[in-house]
Scaffold this motif. Structure first.
Motif, PDB file in Angstrom:
ATOM      1  N   ALA A 167      -2.814 -14.618   6.673  1.00 52.45           N
ATOM      2  CA  ALA A 167      -3.315 -13.245   6.538  1.00 52.45           C
ATOM      3  C   ALA A 167      -2.144 -12.274   6.502  1.00 52.45           C
ATOM      4  O   ALA A 167      -2.094 -11.352   5.687  1.00 52.45           O
ATOM      5  N   PHE A 168      -1.189 -12.523   7.366  1.00 53.82           N
ATOM      6  CA  PHE A 168      -0.034 -11.647   7.457  1.00 53.82           C
ATOM      7  C   PHE A 168       0.776 -11.674   6.165  1.00 53.82           C
ATOM      8  O   PHE A 168       1.277 -10.652   5.705  1.00 53.82           O
ATOM      9  N   HIS A 169       0.892 -12.827   5.560  1.00 56.49           N
ATOM     10  CA  HIS A 169       1.620 -12.897   4.296  1.00 56.49           C
ATOM     11  C   HIS A 169       0.955 -12.091   3.214  1.00 56.49           C
ATOM     12  O   HIS A 169       1.618 -11.510   2.360  1.00 56.49           O
ATOM     13  N   ILE A 170      -0.360 -12.068   3.250  1.00 59.33           N
ATOM     14  CA  ILE A 170      -1.059 -11.309   2.222  1.00 59.33           C
ATOM     15  C   ILE A 170      -0.903  -9.813   2.461  1.00 59.33           C
ATOM     16  O   ILE A 170      -0.615  -9.061   1.544  1.00 59.33           O
ATOM     17  N   ASN A 171      -1.096  -9.397   3.701  1.00 59.89           N
ATOM     18  CA  ASN A 171      -0.959  -7.981   4.004  1.00 59.89           C
ATOM     19  C   ASN A 171       0.069  -7.803   5.094  1.00 59.89           C
ATOM     20  O   ASN A 171      -0.254  -7.803   6.288  1.00 59.89           O
ATOM     21  N   PRO A 172       1.354  -7.699   4.730  1.00 61.64           N
ATOM     22  CA  PRO A 172       2.399  -7.684   5.752  1.00 61.64           C
ATOM     23  C   PRO A 172       2.554  -6.352   6.470  1.00 61.64           C
ATOM     24  O   PRO A 172       3.401  -6.223   7.337  1.00 61.64           O
ATOM     25  N   ARG A 173       1.720  -5.376   6.112  1.00 59.95           N
ATOM     26  CA  ARG A 173       1.924  -4.082   6.744  1.00 59.95           C
ATOM     27  C   ARG A 173       0.956  -3.819   7.879  1.00 59.95           C
ATOM     28  O   ARG A 173       1.005  -2.775   8.504  1.00 59.95           O
ATOM     29  N   SER A 174       0.059  -4.748   8.097  1.00 64.10           N
ATOM     30  CA  SER A 174      -0.972  -4.443   9.076  1.00 64.10           C
ATOM     31  C   SER A 174      -0.474  -4.758  10.472  1.00 64.10           C
ATOM     32  O   SER A 174      -0.198  -5.920  10.798  1.00 64.10           O
ATOM     33  N   SER A 175      -0.394  -3.736  11.307  1.00 67.69           N
ATOM     34  CA  SER A 175       0.120  -3.964  12.657  1.00 67.69           C
ATOM     35  C   SER A 175      -0.856  -4.798  13.469  1.00 67.69           C
ATOM     36  O   SER A 175      -0.462  -5.542  14.362  1.00 67.69           O
ATOM     37  N   VAL A 176      -2.145  -4.704  13.131  1.00 63.95           N
ATOM     38  CA  VAL A 176      -3.127  -5.509  13.875  1.00 63.95           C
ATOM     39  C   VAL A 176      -2.907  -6.991  13.604  1.00 63.95           C
ATOM     40  O   VAL A 176      -2.948  -7.822  14.508  1.00 63.95           O
ATOM     41  N   LEU A 177      -2.633  -7.316  12.340  1.00 70.03           N
ATOM     42  CA  LEU A 177      -2.389  -8.720  12.011  1.00 70.03           C
ATOM     43  C   LEU A 177      -1.156  -9.234  12.745  1.00 70.03           C
ATOM     44  O   LEU A 177      -1.144 -10.354  13.263  1.00 70.03           O
ATOM     45  N   SER A 223       6.846  -1.281  15.816  1.00 71.92           N
ATOM     46  CA  SER A 223       7.575  -0.357  14.933  1.00 71.92           C
ATOM     47  C   SER A 223       6.790  -0.041  13.677  1.00 71.92           C
ATOM     48  O   SER A 223       6.966   1.010  13.080  1.00 71.92           O
ATOM     49  N   ALA A 224       5.897  -0.963  13.263  1.00 71.81           N
ATOM     50  CA  ALA A 224       5.129  -0.704  12.041  1.00 71.81           C
ATOM     51  C   ALA A 224       4.146   0.440  12.213  1.00 71.81           C
ATOM     52  O   ALA A 224       3.879   1.181  11.277  1.00 71.81           O
ATOM     53  N   ASP A 225       3.627   0.566  13.407  1.00 73.61           N
ATOM     54  CA  ASP A 225       2.599   1.586  13.584  1.00 73.61           C
ATOM     55  C   ASP A 225       2.655   2.134  14.992  1.00 73.61           C
ATOM     56  O   ASP A 225       2.275   1.469  15.955  1.00 73.61           O
ATOM     57  N   LYS A 226       3.147   3.361  15.089  1.00 73.27           N
ATOM     58  CA  LYS A 226       3.335   3.912  16.429  1.00 73.27           C
ATOM     59  C   LYS A 226       2.027   4.196  17.119  1.00 73.27           C
ATOM     60  O   LYS A 226       1.958   4.297  18.330  1.00 73.27           O
ATOM     61  N   LYS A 227       0.973   4.360  16.320  1.00 69.68           N
ATOM     62  CA  LYS A 227      -0.277   4.772  16.951  1.00 69.68           C
ATOM     63  C   LYS A 227      -1.051   3.605  17.546  1.00 69.68           C
ATOM     64  O   LYS A 227      -2.030   3.800  18.239  1.00 69.68           O
ATOM     65  N   ASN A 228      -0.612   2.406  17.244  1.00 68.26           N
ATOM     66  CA  ASN A 228      -1.373   1.255  17.693  1.00 68.26           C
ATOM     67  C   ASN A 228      -0.911   0.831  19.084  1.00 68.26           C
ATOM     68  O   ASN A 228       0.213   0.366  19.243  1.00 68.26           O
ATOM     69  N   PRO A 229      -1.770   0.998  20.098  1.00 64.19           N
ATOM     70  CA  PRO A 229      -1.325   0.673  21.455  1.00 64.19           C
ATOM     71  C   PRO A 229      -1.363  -0.819  21.764  1.00 64.19           C
ATOM     72  O   PRO A 229      -0.747  -1.280  22.713  1.00 64.19           O
ATOM     73  N   HIS A 282      -4.763   3.407   2.612  1.00 58.18           N
ATOM     74  CA  HIS A 282      -4.535   3.802   4.005  1.00 58.18           C
ATOM     75  C   HIS A 282      -5.177   2.826   4.971  1.00 58.18           C
ATOM     76  O   HIS A 282      -4.648   2.527   6.040  1.00 58.18           O
ATOM     77  N   PHE A 283      -6.345   2.330   4.573  1.00 56.63           N
ATOM     78  CA  PHE A 283      -7.034   1.362   5.430  1.00 56.63           C
ATOM     79  C   PHE A 283      -6.186   0.109   5.614  1.00 56.63           C
ATOM     80  O   PHE A 283      -6.071  -0.427   6.723  1.00 56.63           O
ATOM     81  N   GLU A 284      -5.593  -0.355   4.503  1.00 56.99           N
ATOM     82  CA  GLU A 284      -4.763  -1.557   4.610  1.00 56.99           C
ATOM     83  C   GLU A 284      -3.564  -1.324   5.517  1.00 56.99           C
ATOM     84  O   GLU A 284      -3.051  -2.244   6.138  1.00 56.99           O
ATOM     85  N   LEU A 285      -3.113  -0.074   5.552  1.00 57.06           N
ATOM     86  CA  LEU A 285      -1.987   0.244   6.417  1.00 57.06           C
ATOM     87  C   LEU A 285      -2.433   0.532   7.849  1.00 57.06           C
ATOM     88  O   LEU A 285      -1.633   0.957   8.669  1.00 57.06           O
ATOM     89  N   VAL A 286      -3.712   0.300   8.107  1.00 52.75           N
ATOM     90  CA  VAL A 286      -4.293   0.547   9.437  1.00 52.75           C
ATOM     91  C   VAL A 286      -4.170   2.010   9.829  1.00 52.75           C
ATOM     92  O   VAL A 286      -4.034   2.339  11.002  1.00 52.75           O
ATOM     93  N   ASP A 287      -4.194   2.903   8.838  1.00 55.84           N
ATOM     94  CA  ASP A 287      -4.170   4.325   9.155  1.00 55.84           C
ATOM     95  C   ASP A 287      -5.579   4.853   8.951  1.00 55.84           C
ATOM     96  O   ASP A 287      -5.917   5.423   7.906  1.00 55.84           O
ATOM     97  N   SER A 312       0.796  -1.214   0.000  1.00 49.46           N
ATOM     98  CA  SER A 312       0.000   0.000   0.000  1.00 49.46           C
ATOM     99  C   SER A 312       0.831   1.268   0.000  1.00 49.46           C
ATOM    100  O   SER A 312       0.454   2.254  -0.628  1.00 49.46           O
ATOM    101  N   GLN A 313       1.958   1.232   0.688  1.00 46.91           N
ATOM    102  CA  GLN A 313       2.767   2.435   0.761  1.00 46.91           C
ATOM    103  C   GLN A 313       3.235   2.838  -0.634  1.00 46.91           C
ATOM    104  O   GLN A 313       3.139   3.993  -1.032  1.00 46.91           O
TER     105      GLN A 313
END
Lengths: 743, 192
Positions: free
Chosen positions: A611-621, A647-653, A459-464, A431-432
């Motif tokens: 799932a992670f292999h398909i979308n490796p950028r999702s911090s939730v995954l 490190s992938a997503d600083k906003k995700n607690p 952006h959604f795929e990037l969990v932003d 996505s980036q």
């Protein structure tokens, strides 16, 4: 008499008087039975959403066009095997696929839906080979992950060849065109090149055939292509002028048109007049092409409903309020509308007026506009030059035209290349990179519904979610009638807990099109957010019924079943979703959740990893993968994944919290507390953070601190279950740990 | 925990019922998939009337006291609140006055967990199932039995118009010690 009947039928079709067309055509077929007339009748039926009728009358026909129409009807009735047999007869392995690019595209879709991926890819590639501007085929390739450089110089060359051959045949027919145009419809000169017809089909098919699968990735073309295309017309300095389409009729109609619209300066009139040019070009083709042209523009059932609904409802004023170049919008839409009706110039004014009312076929217009860019840009430049002098210039202008044609084509392909690259990357969930590519687009192309939706989705795929919200909102502002991608938007709002916005979105979508799966998905999300899982489930099931090939609807059904703790049905839903789209990582995630709940931890890990292999950028995954690993007691791996997530997503607690959880289970209490202290800063009102800290302090026998934090946790009013847990933990604070069972 | 509105409880243990169904958002109805049965009923006023969300239909018993409503769950569930709708003004002597709630694994080991007395109740009567101990906010059980021990004005049979049973919602994020409540956490806590 036959010609007269044919003429009437076609004019009825053009004006969307389907029942009239059907009746007259049935009389025609009774009076003059021939396969061509049967094809016309089939077209009438397909226009009127009666695929089954077309199916029955064309069964067994051998002519290529009949086979194509038959395959189309089968496809709409979901009789994929028969459709395939029609396009690719088993006993004639080397027969050419009817209608070239369009036929290959349809065949590709059939193969895709019957699970034969390589064949599907093969046909899409062939389709693009024949018609390099067939975006829908490219889109399918992206979805199947087989896309590569298609809109390149070789493609440019091919398009150029096609245009040149068209223009040469145009020059020949221009004389006859000119005379016959004002009077009759069924113009004789039908000797345009086969590729030319393919292009028409391709253009039209693209728009309609992209509809059936209706996934989120489906053709969501920019709705507001108006402004962009107009500027597009102007960008190439010397726009290629295809064989000048005879101006005098143009002139006359342009005037009529201007009067009808109350034009907004030359731009619009130019475009509008330009619209007529390509139409007239195609008018001169044999009725076959006309028939198929109209056929494709209306075979998508949803589109037809929308068309009939919107045609009545919309007015000029509505059209003009969209975007900056409001009136240009309408003209561009007219472009799409007119193109699809491929009417003759005789009925221009009426058609134009009726078409002005048409609005909001989101993906239709872009298609046509893109296509028309090359073909109509020529006529565009023709007009300012003095409309009535065109014909004279025609002869000597041809050579100059070629160079302009080339540059026009190149420009167009450049645009398609950027869009294609962006789309390809977003299908691969890179996505980036996709975002970077989309930013390269020109301002006017970027500010179109399709592109903005795609950006929002990236952006959604990037969990932003905040950025996604912003872009989807823009997309809605730019084209309020787009439905593609709005299901993702509703999910974004679901995550952001914006209940008001979500219910507003759902209401709006339903009012736009009650028969679209996206609207019901949004509605379902609304109820799901309020924890009314049964109603949410009902809404999602409705979406599934409306379009069983819409993978996301299945996934959402699955989520609701799981929320209702009906795991069996949940798994079934997720699996149906994966059957439609194997790369739908949300479904893999859903399955992982089910197995996690059922404590089948290995399965859970396997599914999260997929799932992670398909979308490796999702911090939730990543977070969930870590949780599954932790349940499998592979804590080192778990921590590693958590670090990646953090490190992938600083906003995700969440990964931070999970990391603390894992550390505390490993008895690395100080590190855990450090993480939790950090969390306290960014989420100060989260009771679970304090509760976990209290728990850790309890294990460390620091009872006062434990009490303090438990108290804080309780103050934040957690749900009853937590209150019970915390309170009982507080009570047992002074008991030794061995007596502790749950905490 | 259900909030008991003013006027519902005159004295300790005596309930009068409130007009509105007042249940916290973090509770959900638990008995949709449970097996409901009654000790006796008049034809046309059977057990279905207890679950039809229609306050005009009622269950009428037709036998000896105590009248029983049995609710059996498919697995052990956490329950927190029981709510029933009764109406003294309409049902008069059919209105239950003393109700005992029993819980257990099955018919063989039901144990009474609560007794309440109703005084001319009109509307929804909220009966929390928890004890005073915070550890006992929920009861963990396979089966619940509601026994109507006596009616107002010494009526023999009873009318009950609706019964709902509530328990806590499961954590949307599995295997967590605590629920997430803040917006930041909830946004990222699941994928959809």
């Amino acid at each position: 008499m036959e010609t007269l009947m044919v003429d009437r039928v076609q004019s009825s079709l053009r004006l969307f008087m389907n029942r009239n067309a059907i009746f007259l055509c049935e009389r025609l077929c009774a009076e003059f039975p021939s396969e061509l007339n049967l094809q016309l009748l089939a077209t009438c039926y397909l226009r009127n959403n009666q695929a089954y009728c077309a199916y029955h009358i064309l069964k067994g026909s051998k002519m290529p066009q009949s086979r194509y129409l038959f395959a189309m009807s089968c496809f709409q009735m979901n009789l994929l095997r028969e459709a395939e047999a029609a396009l690719c007869p088993a006993n004639e392995p080397n027969a050419e696929v009817p209608n070239g690019a369009a036929g290959h595209y349809l065949l590709g879709l059939i193969y895709r839906y019957t699970g034969r991926r390589t064949c599907a890819v093969d046909h899409f590639v062939q389709a693009l080979g024949i018609d390099p501007l067939l975006w829908a085929a490219y889109e399918e390739l992206c979805i199947l992950e087989e896309a590569s450089e298609y809109f390149n110089d070789a493609a440019a060359f091919r398009v150029q060849q096609q245009q040149l051959s068209e223009s040469s045949s145009q020059n020949l027919t221009i004389g006859t065109e000119y005379q016959s145009l004002p009077s009759s419809m069924a113009l004789g000169s039908g000797d345009t090149s086969p590729r030319h017809s393919k292009q028409l089909h391709a253009n039209n098919t693209r728009e309609t055939l992209s509809h059936p699968h209706g996934t989120v990735m489906a053709a969501g073309h920019p709705t507001i292509s108006g402004p962009s295309n107009i500027s597009q017309y102007y960008t190439p300095p010397a726009v290629a002028q295809l064989s000048g389409v005879a101006p005098p009729p143009l002139c006359r109609n342009a005037h009529l048109y201007l009067n009808a619209i109350g034009g907004d300066g030359s731009t619009k009139s130019n475009v509008n007049a330009a619209i007529q040019a390509p139409r007239r070009k195609f008018v001169d083709e044999g009725k076959l092409r006309k028939v198929s042209g109209r056929l494709f523009s209306d075979s998508g059932p949803r589109r037809s409903t929308r068309l009939s609904g919107e045609a009545a409802a919309n007015t000029n004023s509505n059209a003009s309020q969209l975007g900056g170049n409001g009136t240009n919008h309408s003209s561009a839409k007219y472009l799409g509308g007119l193109y699809s009706s491929s009417s003759s110039s005789k009925t221009n004014s009426t058609v134009l007026r009726s078409v002005t009312l048409r609005r909001g076929q989101p993906w239709a217009n872009e298609n046509f506009d893109e296509d028309n860019t090359v073909t109509t840009s020529s006529s565009m430049s023709a007009l300012p030059d003095g409309k009535c002098l065109e014909q004279d210039k025609m002869g000597c202008g041809i050579l100059a035209h070629d160079s302009r044609l080339t540059s026009g084509i190149r420009e167009f392909l450049g645009l398609l290349r950027t869009l294609g690259e962006g789309y390809r990357l977003s299908c691969l969930y890179r996505s980036q990179e996709a975002l970077e590519v989309y930013l390269r687009l020109s301002q006017h192309q970027f500010n179109t519904g399709w592109v903005l939706s795609q950006v929002g989705k990236a952006h959604f795929e990037l969990v932003d979610y905040f950025e996604a919200d912003r872009f989807f909102d823009l997309a809605r502002r730019v084209s309020p009638y787009t439905l593609e991608g709005m299901d993702i938007y509703s999910t974004v709002l679901y995550h952001l807990k914006e209940e008001m916005k979500l219910s507003y979105l759902a209401q709006e979508l339903i009012s736009v099109d009650r028969l679209s799966p996206q609207a019901w998905c949004a509605m379902g999300n609304c109820y799901g957010r309020q924890n009314d899982h049964e109603t949410a489930l009902k809404n999602f099931q409705r979406a599934v019924h409306l379009d069983p090939r819409f993978a996301y609807a299945h996934t959402l059904c699955g989520h609701e079943y799981v929320a209702l703790e009906d795991f069996e049905n949940g798994i079934k839903c997720y699996q149906s979703s994966l059957q439609v789209d194997e790369r739908h990582y949300n479904a893999w995630y859903g399955l992982g959740i089910v197995y996690l709940r059922q404590e089948k931890f290995e399965f859970a890990e396997h599914h999260f990893r997929k799932a992670f292999h398909i979308n490796p950028r999702s911090s939730v995954l990543m977070c969930y993968l870590g949780m599954a690993l932790h349940s499998l007691k592979r804590d080192e791996d778990a921590l590693e994944v958590m670090e990646k997530a953090i490190s992938a997503d600083k906003k995700n607690p969440l990964p931070v919290y999970q990391k603390a959880n894992i550390l505390s289970s490993l008895e690395r209490f100080d590190e855990a507390l450090k993480e939790l202290e950090q969390l306290k800063e960014c989420a100060p009102r989260e009771s679970s953070v304090y509760a976990l800290m209290g728990k850790i302090y309890k294990r460390l026998n620091m009872h006062e601190k434990a009490m303090f934090y438990f108290g804080l946790a309780l103050d934040l009013k957690p749900p009853a279950a937590d209150v019970a847990t915390i309170k009982s933990a507080m009570e047992k604070l002074y008991l030794p740990d061995e007596l502790e069972d749950t905490l | 925990m259900a909030t008991e509105s003013d006027g519902e409880e005159d004295t300790a243990g005596k309930l009068t019922g409130s007009r509105h169904l007042d249940v916290d958002d973090d509770l959900r109805e638990m008995a949709k998939k449970a097996a409901w049965s009654v000790s006796s009923c008049k034809p046309g006023n059977g057990v279905l009337a207890l679950r039809d969300d229609n306050l005009d239909t009622y269950w009428q018993s037709d036998g000896a006291q105590p009248h029983l409503v049995n609710i059996q769950f498919q697995k052990k569930v956490k329950l927190q609140l029981l709510v029933l709708y009764v109406d003294f003004n309409v049902d008069e002597s059919y209105t239950p006055s003393k109700i005992s709630i029993r819980a257990g694994d099955g018919f063989h080991n039901l144990k009474e967990i609560k007794t309440v007395e109703l005084v001319k109740p009109v509307g929804w009567v909220h009966i929390p199932l928890s004890g005073t101990d915070p550890r006992e906010t929920f009861i963990h059980t396979f089966m619940l039995q509601l026994a109507v021990l006596s009616n107002h004005l010494n009526g023999r049979d009873t009318h009950v118009r609706q019964i709902k049973i509530y328990g806590p919602r499961p954590n949307p994020v599995p295997h967590q010690p605590f629920h997430f409540i803040s917006k930041e956490f909830i946004t990222y806590s699941t994928l959809r």
